[in-house]
Motif scaffolding. Structure first.
Motif, PDB file in Angstrom:
ATOM      1  N   TYR A 123      -0.542  54.443 -22.828  1.00  0.00           N
ATOM      2  CA  TYR A 123      -1.439  54.758 -21.715  1.00  0.00           C
ATOM      3  C   TYR A 123      -1.372  56.236 -21.321  1.00  0.00           C
ATOM      4  O   TYR A 123      -1.802  56.608 -20.232  1.00  0.00           O
ATOM      5  CB  TYR A 123      -1.079  53.906 -20.495  1.00  0.00           C
TER       6      TYR A 123
ATOM      7  N   PRO B 170     -10.537  48.136 -22.103  1.00  0.00           N
ATOM      8  CA  PRO B 170     -10.326  48.572 -23.489  1.00  0.00           C
ATOM      9  C   PRO B 170     -11.528  48.246 -24.363  1.00  0.00           C
ATOM     10  O   PRO B 170     -12.066  47.138 -24.326  1.00  0.00           O
ATOM     11  CB  PRO B 170      -9.096  47.763 -23.923  1.00  0.00           C
TER      12      PRO B 170
ATOM     13  N   ARG C 122      -9.862  53.332 -23.719  1.00  0.00           N
ATOM     14  CA  ARG C 122     -10.062  52.613 -22.464  1.00  0.00           C
ATOM     15  C   ARG C 122     -11.041  53.398 -21.595  1.00  0.00           C
ATOM     16  O   ARG C 122     -11.008  54.629 -21.569  1.00  0.00           O
ATOM     17  CB  ARG C 122      -8.735  52.414 -21.734  1.00  0.00           C
TER      18      ARG C 122
END
Length: 491
Positions: free
Chosen positions: A264, A445, A450
């Motif tokens: 992330y 996603p 994302r």
């Protein structure tokens, strides 16, 4: 869950209250087919650092030369009676939401008028053909101090500086920029002294100094400036901060440290903690830097309407970037954390989807990522992730899925349909959200990337109540109504 919204919201599943039962129950069609995902329905993320050598972020330093002697203005400790109502309110409805308040407005009688402020200033000449004076505001026990400068006129050539006496960091702004900020507030329709108030940054601790530098020939009668109010940052003694960025370890224990999830990293670098002032009180929310279709590096910034809904509040915005842990599950702050001052220009604010869309007035630091966004249909069951600053803490991660569509107000949410619902109800299977998470983006996603698909209104999800939902304003609706005019304008 700590409070996330501006107004009290009773997110409770109660027998006999049909509206609330519908809001908290199932519905939404768990077997709904996934909609088609088209490349035309999204804007790709943009990382301007790819292919470029990293550059150290500039850190503002005090102007060279000996600082002028600052006249002290001292306020005593914040009365317990001022804090107790806030503490009681926060504890009374644990399953509600509110933007996270971290500061209270305090009156400053000594400088409440321009004549009172001018009487405190002791001017001294400089070798640059200017004159300088400074005044130091100290509020005993404060963990940060933001000065509210009520400005009606400034002599041409005025420079304002803000700093702490004990540190080297400083923020400098021209008088012309200050007047421009206030003019923007007034042009947006804001009125009264609040619209004419310029808010300084804070530097942590109990004091902030205002330094004024004017041409030697300036007419001091044109210096119509007062400091009738300051915002006093409060925290309990066991959470005493060491500097203006530090608010560590206050999020609930089920939150996931984003530094433990390197996949992330891109989204983490697009999310910032947002601190702003509204009517003298200081609040924390979360916001996300958005890319446009041209990858122009324009700093468009998405948050919630219940956080920032006026230009005056937007003008006070500061953002903290890379504010995460130095390593997985540590409380040490990442050494690369950077604060951006300068406020924002409010472009669009709408309660219907709880959207606040701004353009930051200063360029964000090197290393950020402009998040991609998705404005197509989202299906029930779609996996989602949220990155946010619960309780103003270091960046955290939540993972879950869309459970249903809702229509929400600040009082309740009612289950709706994909065609009519303005909010996405999300259930978490890992992590949660809290006060300070408000305005944070929901990431969908698609392939290996994302995309922003909503921003947080509030909800009842918490570590103690993991089966409850949080509610996100639908980004696709705000995009089609307004945001496309900036992010993907028609040819």
């Amino acid at each position: 869950m700590a409070m996330k919204l501006r107004y009290s919201m009773h997110w409770v599943c109660a027998a006999g209250a049909a509206l609330l039962v519908a809001a908290c129950g199932g519905g939404g069609g768990g077997d709904s087919p996934a909609p088609e995902v088209s490349a035309a329905d999204r804007i790709e993320p943009f990382d301007p650092s790819l292919g470029k050598a990293a550059k150290a972020a500039a850190f503002p330093l005090r102007t060279a030369g000996r600082a002028p002697q600052a006249t002290p203005v001292r306020l005593g400790p914040l009365a317990a009676t001022a804090l107790q109502p806030l503490q009681k309110k926060a504890a009374s409805i644990p399953g509600s939401g509110m933007r996270q308040q971290i500061g209270l407005a305090r009156e400053v009688s000594a400088t409440a008028t321009s004549s009172g402020l001018r009487g405190q200033l002791q001017w001294s000449p400089t070798d640059r053909g200017t004159q300088r004076a400074a005044i130091r505001f100290a509020a005993e026990g404060a963990q940060g101090v933001r000065l509210g400068l009520l400005v009606r006129s400034l002599p041409a050539g005025t420079t304002l500086r803000f700093y702490a006496q004990s540190g080297d960091a400083a923020f400098e702004v021209s008088g012309q920029e200050v007047l421009g900020t206030l003019a923007r507030n007034l042009q947006a329709g804001d009125t009264g002294d609040a619209a004419r108030t310029y808010w300084s940054p804070d530097f942590g601790g109990a004091e902030t100094t205002l330094e004024l530098e004017l041409p030697a020939s300036a007419d001091l009668d044109q210096l119509d400036i007062a400091v009738p109010t300051l915002s006093h940052f409060f925290v309990s003694p066991e959470r005493a901060a060491q500097n203006s960025l530090t608010k560590v370890g206050e999020a609930a224990t089920c939150n996931i440290d984003v530094s433990c999830r390197p996949e992330y990293s891109s989204e983490s670098r697009s999310v910032a903690r947002m601190i702003f002032v509204d009517n003298g009180s200081t609040f924390v929310c979360t916001g996300t830097l958005l890319n446009d279709a041209q990858s122009s590096a324009t700093p468009y910034f998405l948050s919630a309407n219940h956080c920032v809904s006026t230009q005056t509040a937007a003008s006070s915005v500061t953002t903290d970037w890379f504010y995460r842990s130095a390593a997985c599950n540590t409380t040490e702050v990442n050494a690369g954390a950077r604060r951006l001052n300068g406020g924002a220009t409010l472009l669009y604010a709408q309660e219907a989807t709880d959207t606040s869309f701004m353009r930051l007035n200063a360029a964000p630091p090197d290393g950020i990522v402009f998040a991609g966004s998705y404005f197509g249909a989202v299906a029930v069951g779609a996996g989602m992730a949220g990155i946010h600053h619960p309780q103003g803490d270091l960046q955290k991660l939540s993972e879950g899925a869309v459970k249903q569509f809702n229509n929400c107000t600040f009082e309740t949410c009612q289950v709706s349909t994909p065609q009519d619902g303005r909010f996405l109800a999300v259930g978490w299977n890992a992590g949660t959200t809290e006060g300070g998470s408000s305005g944070s983006s929901l990431f969908l996603p698609i392939g290996s990337k994302r995309y922003v698909a909503g921003q947080l209104l509030g909800g009842a999800a918490s570590c103690q109540n993991p089966s409850s939902y949080d509610y996100y304003g639908r980004y696709d609706l705000a995009f089609q109504v307004a945001l496309k005019n900036w992010l993907k304008p028609a040819p």
